[in-house]
Design an enzyme around this catalytic site. Structure first.
Site, short mmCIF file in Angstrom:
data_model
loop_
_atom_site.label_atom_id
_atom_site.label_comp_id
_atom_site.label_asym_id
_atom_site.label_seq_id
_atom_site.Cartn_x
_atom_site.Cartn_y
_atom_site.Cartn_z
CD1 TRP A 153 -3.15 1.05 0.64
CD2 TRP A 153 -1.84 2.34 1.90
NE1 TRP A 153 -3.82 2.22 0.87
CE2 TRP A 153 -3.05 3.03 1.64
CE3 TRP A 153 -0.88 2.97 2.69
CZ2 TRP A 153 -3.31 4.31 2.14
CZ3 TRP A 153 -1.13 4.24 3.17
CH2 TRP A 153 -2.34 4.90 2.90
CE LYS A 213 -17.99 0.49 6.10
NZ LYS A 213 -17.69 0.51 7.49
CD GLU A 245 -14.94 1.90 3.74
OE1 GLU A 245 -13.73 1.70 3.75
OE2 GLU A 245 -15.68 1.70 4.73
CE LYS A 261 -10.52 -5.19 8.17
NZ LYS A 261 -11.80 -4.46 8.13
C1 F6R Z 1 -14.07 1.72 7.30
C2 F6R Z 1 -12.90 1.20 7.98
C3 F6R Z 1 -11.96 2.14 8.60
C4 F6R Z 1 -11.49 1.59 9.97
C5 F6R Z 1 -10.41 2.50 10.57
C6 F6R Z 1 -9.99 2.05 11.96
O1 F6R Z 1 -14.84 0.71 6.76
O2 F6R Z 1 -12.69 0.02 8.02
O3 F6R Z 1 -12.51 3.41 8.75
O4 F6R Z 1 -12.58 1.51 10.82
O5 F6R Z 1 -9.30 2.52 9.73
O6 F6R Z 1 -9.53 0.75 11.94
P1 F6R Z 1 -9.44 -0.13 13.26
O7 F6R Z 1 -10.80 -0.35 13.77
O8 F6R Z 1 -8.75 -1.37 12.82
O9 F6R Z 1 -8.61 0.67 14.22
#
Ligand code: F6R
Length: 655
Positions: free
Chosen positions: A111, A532, A535, A650
Site C-alpha cells: 500500500w 461505507k 469508500e 485494512k
Molecule cells: C471503514 C474502515 C476504517 C477503519 C479505521 C480504523 O470501513 O474500516 O474506517 O474503521 O481505519 O480501523 P481499526 O478499527 O482497525 O482501528
C-alpha cells in the site's frame, strides 16, 4: 498497511509465500513481490545475471536472490512465478531444487506511501549487488536526507522508496564484516521512523532477520516439538492470518525487537543487543473463518455473519436480569459510581461505534462521555479528569493513530482500556485490560461485523456502569431481553431488507451524491452508512443530524441527490419525519429505514427498508446492517471491487 510474509524451511518457499500474500492482500494491493534464495547452480548458466527475473549476481555466488514483482493483485504476481503448485511439504535436497525454487524467501503486498505504484517501487528491494533483500511496512523519517547522503556516497538506488535504503544500509554493514543480525541492528540503530521489516541474505541463504518498531510483526514457530526436523520451518508475517495454515505457535515482536530466523527456530533480541525471552502464544483462530466459502466476497460473508457475531459477543456476558460480566473490565462498583467522565477514541468505523457508545453511557449511566478522533487527539489531547474512564476501540488493534493517541493518554497518567477485535494485536497487548470483541477475523477492507461487536460491547458496558449509577433494575432487565433477542431480530432485518436494498442500490448507483440523516443515537449510524457508501462506491456521501439539513445541506438536494434517512421508533421520530417531509418537498428521492408498521415514514419513502422493532437503545445494531448492504449493493451496481476499494487498505499502520 502492507502485508509481509517470510519463511525459511526445508520445503519450497514460493507456495507458502504466495498463499500468505493472498491471505494478506486485504492489507494493501497496489503491487506485490517476492524474493527467494535459489542455488546459483540452478540458474540457466551458473552465476549469470537474469535481467528478466531480476536475478542478481556477485563473484561466484553460491546462492542468489531471485526476485519477481508486479503492479496489481497477487494473482498477477503468481502468474509470473515458477510453478507454485509444488507441495509445500515436499522436502528439497540442498542445491537440488527444481528451477526457480528455494526454501527461504520474503514477500510483500504494498500500500504505497513513498513512491508511486510502479514495479520499481514494489517490494522486495535489494541493494545494488543483490546480496540483501528487504520487505518493509512503515515509514522512515528523514528518508530524503538519507537518500541524498547515500547517493553522494556512491550508492546506486533503483526506486523512490524509503524501504530500499534499508537494504543498502544492511548490505553496507555486511560488507564492513557484520553477520546478518548485527548488520540489521547496525542499520536500524541510526534510524527513526516505523518499521515491520524482514531481510533475506544471499550469503546466508537459510537466515531471515526481522524487526519491529511501530508496525506489527509476528514470528511463527513451525517446528513441532519432537517432530521430523526435515519439516522444520520458521515463518514471519505482519499479521498472524498469513501463518494460520502453517503453525499456531507464534511470538509477537514488541517495538525495538529483532529476531534471527532459521528453519529450526528463532532467536529473539533487542535492538541494543540484549537477548529477549520470547513469550510463545498459541493461536486458536479457526482457519475457516477467513475463507470465502459460498459467498461472493468477504464483505457479503461478514455482513451475513453478524447475527452470529452478536450472539458470540453476548455469550456468557449478559444474564436475563441485566447483570453484565465483562472479565477484562472489572471495575469495582464504587469506582463505577464515582466516574466523572468517559472518553472513547478510535478512527473511522471504530469512531462511529465510539460515538454510539458515548451516547449510551450518557443515557444509561448518566455519565458525561464523548468520542474523539484518535488522529486529532494525538495532536491535542483534551484535559481529562484523572479518574476518567478511557477506552480505545479498534478492529485491527494496529491502527497507528489509535496507538499514538493511547500513548499520549498514558503519558498523561490515564489507564486506557481496549475494545479490540484482533487477539494479540498491538493495542490488545498495550492496554493492560479491556475486552475482546469476538467478531472473528475481518478480511474485507470495509469494516462491518467489528462495528456491531463494538456496539454490543459498549452497550454491555453502559448497562454495567448504569447499574452502579442508578439505572433501575426493570430497565436493565428490559434492555437485556432486547439484547438477547438481537441475533434473531438482525437475521429477520437482513432477510426483510434483501429485496428493497437491491432497489435502493439501483437508485443510489445513478446518484450524483447521497445525503444520510439520523438524529440522536441514529446520527453516528448515518455517518457509518455514509462512510461505507463512499469508500465502496466512490460516491460523495455525507451525513448530517436531521436537524442540520435546513442550515445548509438542503441546497444540495435534487432528483439525483437521494437522502437515506433513519427514522427509528424513538423520541427522535417526530422531528425526523418533519425533516423528511422537507426533503421530499425539494424533490430528492428517499430511502427510509423505519419500523415495519410505520405508515407515516413509509408514505415519505421512495424506498422503505424495514428494520425490526426493538428497544430504541439497540436500534443502531439493527439499522447498520441494511446500510452495509446498501453500500455493497451500490458498489456492485457500479462495478467496484467490494473487498478491495481503491486507495485503501485494512489496518492503517502508518501516520
Ligand atoms: C471503514 C474502515 C476504517 C477503519 C479505521 C480504523 O470501513 O474500516 O474506517 O474503521 O481505519 O480501523 P481499526 O478499527 O482497525 O482501528
Amino acid at each position: 498497511m502492507c502485508g509481509i510474509v517470510g519463511v525459511t524451511g526445508r520445503a519450497p518457499a514460493l507456495p507458502l509465500l504466495i498463499d500468505g500474500l493472498r491471505r494478506l492482500e486485504y492489507r494493501g494491493y497496489d503491487s506485490a513481490g517476492v524474493a527467494v534464495l535459489i542455488p546459483a547452480s540452478a540458474l540457466p548458466s551458473p552465476g549469470a545475471a537474469d535481467p528478466a527475473s531480476g536475478i542478481h549476481e556477485s563473484a561466484q555466488p553460491r546462492y542468489v536472490l531471485s526476485r519477481h514483482r508486479s503492479v496489481g493483485p497477487v494473482s498477477r504476481l503468481a502468474a509470473l512465478l515458477p510453478d507454485t503448485a509444488l507441495l509445500p511439504d515436499t522436502v528439497l535436497l540442498p542445491d537440488a531444487a527444481p528451477a526457480g525454487h528455494g526454501t527461504a524467501g520474503i514477500a510483500h503486498t504494498r500500500w504505497a506511501t513513498h513512491g508511486a505504484v510502479t514495479e520499481a517501487n514494489a517490494h522486495p528491494h535489494v541493494d545494488a549487488a543483490g546480496r540483501v533483500a528487504v520487505v518493509h511496512n512503515g515509514v522512515l523519517e528523514d528518508a530524503a536526507r538519507l537518500r541524498r547522503q547515500l547517493l553522494a556516497e556512491g550508492e546506486a538506488l533503483a526506486s523512490d522508496t524509503d524501504s530500499e535504503l534499508l537494504a543498502v544500509l544492511v548490505a553496507r554493514a555486511q560488507r564492513a564484516g557484520s553477520g546478518p543480525e548485527d548488520a540489521v541492528r547496525a542499520a536500524l540503530a541510526g534510524l527513526h521512523g516505523t518499521w515491520g521489516v524482514v531481510f533475506a541474505f544471499a550469503d546466508h541463504p537459510d537466515v531471515l532477520v526481522c524487526a519491529r518498531m511501530g508496525a506489527p510483526m509476528v514470528v511463527g514457530l513451525g517446528r513441532a516439538p519432537g517432530g521430523d526436523p526435515r519439516h522444520d520451518r520458521t515463518l514471519v508475517a505482519s499479521d498472524p492470518q498469513a501463518l494460520l495454515p502453517w503453525t499456531r505457535r507464534v511470538v509477537f515482536l514488541e517495538d525495538g525487537d529483532l529476531a534471527l530466523l532459521r528453519p529450526e527456530g528463532a532467536v529473539f533480541s533487542r535492538l541494543d543487543g540484549a537477548r529477549r525471552r520470547p513469550q510463545v502464544r498459541v493461536l486458536d483462530t479457526p482457519l475457516a473463518q477467513v475463507e470465502l466459502g459460498a459467498f461472493d466476497d468477504h464483505m457479503d460473508r461478514e455482513i451475513a455473519e453478524q447475527p452470529e457475531v452478536l450472539a458470540r459477543a453476548l455469550a456468557g456476558r449478559l444474564a436475563a436480569d441485566g447483570t453484565v460480566v465483562l472479565g477484562g473490565i472489572d471495575l469495582p462498583p464504587r469506582r463505577m459510581a464515582a466516574l466523572p467522565e468517559a472518553l472513547l477514541v478510535g478512527c473511522g468505523t471504530s469512531l462511529h461505534a465510539a460515538r454510539v457508545g458515548a451516547a449510551l453511557f450518557a443515557r444509561l449511566a448518566d455519565l458525561p462521555a464523548h468520542a474523539a478522533e484518535a488522529s486529532e487527539l494525538a495532536l491535542h489531547p483534551p484535559r481529562l479528569h484523572p479518574d476518567a474512564l478511557v477506552l480505545a476501540l479498534s478492529q485491527s488493534g494496529e491502527t497507528f493513530d489509535t496507538l499514538q493517541a493511547v500513548g499520549e493518554l498514558e503519558l498523561r497518567g490515564h489507564e486506557v482500556l481496549g475494545l479490540v477485535n484482533t487477539v494479540g494485536s498491538s493495542l490488545a497487548r498495550r492496554c493492560g485490560a479491556g475486552v475482546y470483541l469476538r467478531a472473528g477475523p475481518e478480511v474485507s477492507v470495509a469494516s462491518t461485523k467489528a462495528f456491531s461487536a463494538q456496539v454490543v460491547a459498549l452497550t454491555l458496558l453502559a448497562l454495567k456502569l448504569g447499574r452502579s449509577r442508578g439505572l433501575p433494575a426493570a430497565r436493565a432487565t428490559a434492555l437485556a431481553r432486547a439484547l438477547l433477542d438481537l441475533p434473531d431480530a438482525l437475521a429477520a432485518t437482513r432477510e426483510a431488507c434483501a429485496a428493497p436494498v437491491a432497489g435502493a442500490a439501483a437508485l443510489l448507483s445513478t446518484a450524483r451524491a447521497v445525503a444520510f440523516t439520523g438524529r440522536g443515537l441514529s446520527a453516528p449510524v448515518a455517518a457509518e452508512g455514509a462512510l461505507k457508501l463512499l469508500e465502496l462506491a466512490y460516491l460523495p456521501a455525507m451525513a448530517w443530524p436531521g436537524g442540520a439539513l435546513k442550515h445548509g445541506p438542503l441546497a444540495l438536494l435534487d432528483a439525483r441527490t437521494p437522502v437515506v434517512a433513519l427514522v427509528p421508533d424513538d423520541e427522535t421520530r417526530a422531528a425526523a419525519l418533519t425533516g423528511l417531509a422537507e426533503v421530499c418537498t425539494r424533490g430528492a428521492p428517499t430511502v427510509v429505514l423505519h419500523a415495519p408498521g410505520d405508515a407515516d415514514a413509509a408514505a415519505l419513502a421512495t424506498i422503505s427498508l424495514p428494520v425490526a422493532a426493538a428497544d430504541p437503545l439497540v436500534a443502531p445494531l439493527l439499522q447498520v446492517l441494511p446500510l452495509q448492504q446498501l453500500a455493497r449493493g451500490t458498489a456492485l451496481a457500479l462495478g467496484r471491487d467490494i473487498d478491495r476499494p481503491r486507495n485503501l487498505a485494512k489496518s492503517v499502520t502508518v501516520a
